[in-house]
Design a protein around this motif. Structure first.
Motif, short mmCIF file in Angstrom:
data_model
loop_
_atom_site.label_atom_id
_atom_site.label_comp_id
_atom_site.label_asym_id
_atom_site.label_seq_id
_atom_site.Cartn_x
_atom_site.Cartn_y
_atom_site.Cartn_z
N VAL A 1 0.82 -1.19 -0.05
CA VAL A 1 -0.07 0.09 0.01
C VAL A 1 0.92 1.24 0.05
O VAL A 1 0.50 2.38 -0.50
CB VAL A 1 -0.98 0.02 1.14
CG1 VAL A 1 -2.00 -0.97 1.10
CG2 VAL A 1 -0.14 0.10 2.52
N SER A 2 2.04 1.08 0.66
CA SER A 2 3.02 2.42 0.95
C SER A 2 4.34 1.92 0.72
O SER A 2 4.72 0.88 1.16
CB SER A 2 2.61 3.18 1.97
OG SER A 2 1.30 3.76 2.00
N CYS A 3 5.17 2.63 0.13
CA CYS A 3 6.47 2.19 -0.14
C CYS A 3 7.47 3.77 -0.01
O CYS A 3 6.89 4.72 -0.46
CB CYS A 3 6.88 1.67 -1.67
SG CYS A 3 8.47 1.22 -1.75
N ILE A 4 8.53 3.66 0.67
CA ILE A 4 9.51 4.50 0.48
C ILE A 4 10.47 4.14 -0.02
O ILE A 4 11.36 3.16 0.42
CB ILE A 4 9.63 5.35 2.04
CG1 ILE A 4 10.46 6.72 1.80
CG2 ILE A 4 10.39 4.41 2.94
CD1 ILE A 4 10.49 7.53 3.18
N SER B 1 11.77 8.89 -1.99
CA SER B 1 10.40 9.25 -2.51
C SER B 1 9.30 8.33 -2.10
O SER B 1 9.68 7.14 -1.72
CB SER B 1 10.51 9.41 -3.69
OG SER B 1 11.34 10.41 -4.31
N PRO B 2 8.13 9.00 -1.63
CA PRO B 2 7.09 7.89 -1.11
C PRO B 2 6.20 7.72 -2.29
O PRO B 2 6.16 8.43 -3.21
CB PRO B 2 6.25 9.21 -0.07
CG PRO B 2 6.54 10.34 -0.62
CD PRO B 2 8.06 10.36 -1.18
N TYR B 3 5.52 6.63 -2.20
CA TYR B 3 4.73 6.00 -3.17
C TYR B 3 3.44 5.24 -2.41
O TYR B 3 3.60 4.89 -1.43
CB TYR B 3 5.35 4.91 -4.03
CG TYR B 3 6.53 5.50 -4.94
CD1 TYR B 3 7.65 5.56 -4.47
CD2 TYR B 3 6.19 6.18 -6.00
CE1 TYR B 3 8.89 6.17 -5.12
CE2 TYR B 3 7.06 6.76 -6.89
CZ TYR B 3 8.67 6.66 -6.45
OH TYR B 3 9.64 7.34 -6.96
N HIS B 4 2.32 5.53 -2.91
CA HIS B 4 1.13 5.06 -2.33
C HIS B 4 0.14 4.66 -3.29
O HIS B 4 0.08 5.07 -4.55
CB HIS B 4 0.31 6.16 -1.84
CG HIS B 4 0.95 6.71 -0.64
ND1 HIS B 4 1.17 6.12 0.65
CD2 HIS B 4 1.84 8.13 -0.43
CE1 HIS B 4 2.23 6.77 1.51
NE2 HIS B 4 2.48 8.08 0.82
#
Length: 124
Positions: free
Chosen positions: A49-52, A58-61
């Motif tokens: 669901v979420s990654c850094i 950088s964050p990803y969702h």
């Protein structure tokens, strides 16, 4: 044993907020680790669901949580956080953090470390 220790799960009403944390134990969490929060809902496959990113931080969702979840890290505390707001019943599941060294998002290489999982239940 090197792993993540998770905390912060629980029961919350729809529209509420919860914060999860994931602290490295037995290894040093450097900035070069990508961290993903995975969610496994009852009867469904596990999804990220979420990654850094471990490349540029950088964050990803995933689209279903974008604008509601925030991922961050504090490497001095060797901890990764997931702030969850405007929670919905479909956010219910077991949330686990995982790390892969020298990776961006999504993490495609073998996972180096896992957390034990924290239950999040969104229900009235």
């Amino acid at each position: 044993q090197a792993e993540f220790v998770e905390s912060g799960g629980g029961l919350v009403q729809p529209g509420g907020s919860l914060n999860l944390s994931c602290t490295a134990s037995g290894f040093s969490l450097g900035y070069f680790y990508a961290i993903t929060w995975f969610r496994q809902a009852p009867g469904k496959e596990r999804e990220g669901v979420s990654c850094i990113s471990g490349i540029d931080d950088s964050p990803y969702h995933t689209s279903s949580v974008k604008g509601r979840f925030t991922i961050s890290r504090d490497n001095r505390k060797m901890t990764v956080y997931l702030q969850m707001t405007q929670l919905k019943p479909e956010d219910t599941g077991v949330y686990s953090c995982a790390a892969t060294a020298y990776s961006g998002c999504p993490m495609t290489a073998e996972i180096d470390y896992w957390g034990q999982g924290a239950q999040v239940t969104v229900s009235s």
